[in-house]
Design a protein around this motif. Sequence first.
Motif, mmCIF file in Angstrom:
data_model
loop_
_atom_site.group_PDB
_atom_site.id
_atom_site.type_symbol
_atom_site.label_atom_id
_atom_site.label_comp_id
_atom_site.label_asym_id
_atom_site.label_seq_id
_atom_site.Cartn_x
_atom_site.Cartn_y
_atom_site.Cartn_z
ATOM 1 N N LEU A 4 -32.275 -73.471 69.526
ATOM 2 C CA LEU A 4 -31.369 -74.448 70.351
ATOM 3 C C LEU A 4 -31.541 -74.310 71.902
ATOM 4 C CD1 LEU A 4 -27.800 -73.176 68.419
ATOM 5 C CD2 LEU A 4 -29.570 -75.028 67.788
ATOM 6 N N VAL A 5 -31.808 -75.461 72.280
ATOM 7 C CA VAL A 5 -32.039 -75.608 73.635
ATOM 8 C C VAL A 5 -31.234 -76.569 74.325
ATOM 9 C CG1 VAL A 5 -33.772 -76.261 75.060
ATOM 10 C CG2 VAL A 5 -34.615 -75.458 73.188
ATOM 11 N N GLU A 6 -30.246 -76.145 75.213
ATOM 12 C CA GLU A 6 -29.351 -77.094 75.926
ATOM 13 C C GLU A 6 -29.973 -77.581 77.084
ATOM 14 O OE1 GLU A 6 -27.323 -72.903 74.656
ATOM 15 O OE2 GLU A 6 -29.278 -73.490 75.578
ATOM 16 N N SER A 7 -29.320 -78.745 77.585
ATOM 17 C CA SER A 7 -29.618 -79.298 78.787
ATOM 18 C C SER A 7 -28.593 -80.269 79.247
ATOM 19 C CB SER A 7 -30.946 -80.384 78.252
ATOM 20 O OG SER A 7 -30.519 -81.425 77.475
ATOM 21 N N GLY A 8 -28.745 -80.608 80.543
ATOM 22 C CA GLY A 8 -27.674 -81.619 81.077
ATOM 23 C C GLY A 8 -26.792 -81.124 81.945
ATOM 24 N N GLY A 9 -26.891 -79.694 82.151
ATOM 25 C CA GLY A 9 -26.079 -78.916 83.294
ATOM 26 C C GLY A 9 -26.273 -79.524 84.491
ATOM 27 N N GLY A 10 -25.399 -79.074 85.485
ATOM 28 C CA GLY A 10 -25.634 -79.486 86.878
ATOM 29 C C GLY A 10 -24.366 -79.314 87.850
ATOM 30 N N SER A 11 -24.534 -79.565 88.875
ATOM 31 C CA SER A 11 -23.526 -79.765 90.034
ATOM 32 C C SER A 11 -22.762 -80.997 90.111
ATOM 33 C CB SER A 11 -23.936 -79.061 91.248
ATOM 34 O OG SER A 11 -24.289 -77.675 91.134
ATOM 35 N N VAL A 12 -21.463 -80.874 90.065
ATOM 36 C CA VAL A 12 -20.500 -82.219 90.149
ATOM 37 C C VAL A 12 -19.426 -81.728 91.009
ATOM 38 C CG1 VAL A 12 -21.392 -83.176 87.894
ATOM 39 C CG2 VAL A 12 -19.370 -81.725 87.978
ATOM 40 N N GLN A 13 -18.454 -82.928 91.231
ATOM 41 C CA GLN A 13 -17.184 -82.794 91.933
ATOM 42 C C GLN A 13 -16.350 -82.818 90.907
ATOM 43 O OE1 GLN A 13 -17.043 -82.499 95.383
ATOM 44 N NE2 GLN A 13 -19.260 -82.043 95.360
ATOM 45 N N ALA A 14 -14.852 -82.156 91.503
ATOM 46 C CA ALA A 14 -13.810 -82.365 90.516
ATOM 47 C C ALA A 14 -13.450 -83.729 90.247
ATOM 48 C CB ALA A 14 -12.887 -81.585 91.207
ATOM 49 N N GLY A 15 -13.175 -84.001 88.938
ATOM 50 C CA GLY A 15 -12.806 -85.250 88.567
ATOM 51 C C GLY A 15 -13.868 -86.161 87.965
ATOM 52 N N ASP A 16 -15.126 -85.606 88.149
ATOM 53 C CA ASP A 16 -16.341 -86.323 87.769
ATOM 54 C C ASP A 16 -16.565 -85.983 86.179
ATOM 55 O OD1 ASP A 16 -18.675 -85.998 90.577
ATOM 56 O OD2 ASP A 16 -17.130 -87.073 90.035
ATOM 57 N N SER A 17 -17.490 -86.549 85.480
ATOM 58 C CA SER A 17 -17.860 -86.389 84.281
ATOM 59 C C SER A 17 -19.450 -85.991 84.241
ATOM 60 C CB SER A 17 -17.776 -87.677 83.263
ATOM 61 O OG SER A 17 -16.472 -88.147 83.413
ATOM 62 N N LEU A 18 -19.743 -85.279 83.160
ATOM 63 C CA LEU A 18 -20.819 -84.734 82.808
ATOM 64 C C LEU A 18 -21.064 -84.659 81.304
ATOM 65 C CD1 LEU A 18 -23.299 -83.519 84.539
ATOM 66 C CD2 LEU A 18 -22.545 -81.589 84.011
ATOM 67 N N ARG A 19 -22.155 -84.615 80.834
ATOM 68 C CA ARG A 19 -22.749 -84.686 79.446
ATOM 69 C C ARG A 19 -23.873 -83.762 79.224
ATOM 70 N NH1 ARG A 19 -21.649 -88.368 75.195
ATOM 71 N NH2 ARG A 19 -23.239 -88.196 73.442
ATOM 72 N N ILE A 20 -23.530 -82.788 78.478
ATOM 73 C CA ILE A 20 -24.670 -81.858 77.982
ATOM 74 C C ILE A 20 -24.909 -81.911 76.611
ATOM 75 C CG2 ILE A 20 -24.160 -80.224 79.883
ATOM 76 C CD1 ILE A 20 -22.489 -78.410 77.872
ATOM 77 N N SER A 21 -26.118 -81.458 76.443
ATOM 78 C CA SER A 21 -26.599 -81.810 74.906
ATOM 79 C C SER A 21 -27.395 -80.445 74.422
ATOM 80 C CB SER A 21 -27.535 -82.881 74.844
ATOM 81 O OG SER A 21 -26.989 -84.125 75.116
ATOM 82 N N CYS A 22 -27.475 -80.305 73.349
ATOM 83 C CA CYS A 22 -28.121 -79.037 72.463
ATOM 84 C C CYS A 22 -28.973 -79.884 71.452
ATOM 85 C CB CYS A 22 -27.036 -78.161 71.961
ATOM 86 S SG CYS A 22 -27.724 -77.041 70.887
ATOM 87 N N VAL A 23 -30.384 -79.487 71.528
ATOM 88 C CA VAL A 23 -31.177 -79.868 70.494
ATOM 89 C C VAL A 23 -31.620 -78.788 69.460
ATOM 90 C CG1 VAL A 23 -33.254 -81.181 70.037
ATOM 91 C CG2 VAL A 23 -32.210 -81.902 72.017
ATOM 92 N N GLY A 24 -31.779 -78.861 68.316
ATOM 93 C CA GLY A 24 -32.326 -78.038 67.487
ATOM 94 C C GLY A 24 -33.723 -78.384 67.104
ATOM 95 N N SER A 25 -34.453 -77.288 67.258
ATOM 96 C CA SER A 25 -36.052 -77.603 66.890
ATOM 97 C C SER A 25 -36.181 -77.596 65.565
ATOM 98 C CB SER A 25 -36.685 -76.359 67.423
ATOM 99 O OG SER A 25 -36.307 -75.175 66.887
#
Length: 122
Positions: A4-25
């Motif tokens: 399993l490999v995650e991606s999409g993390g990062g730094s955002v401001q409060a109130g923002d949105s973010l989408r993270i994903s996980c791919v199975g090999s």
Amino acid sequence: QVQLVESGGGSVQAGDSLRISCVGSGRIYSSSVMAWFRQAPGKEREFVALVRWNTGRTLYGDSVKGRFSISKHSAEHTVSLQMDALTTEDTAIYYCAKGSQYSTNERDYNLWGQGTRVTVAS
């Protein structure tokens, strides 16, 4: 063996949105349960959300209910977590996990990704 490999993390401001994903090999079997957990600095790992692969049934932790949404993309062997209305309390490393039990207990998951960091600034 599926990895399993995650991606999409990062730094955002409060109130923002973010989408993270996980791919199975490899193949994610229909009986599997895919989940997201998170661990904030100095805290225990916490259940966030899960989805059963064959039915799409979902479950959310109380702290994220109504703000986060988990989804699966069978053809791409991917599970995503859409995070809206983020707060500083959501700052953590987010881990993708695979198990066979419809469970919020991390002990029921036997395959884990390396994690992706999400930082929410005020």
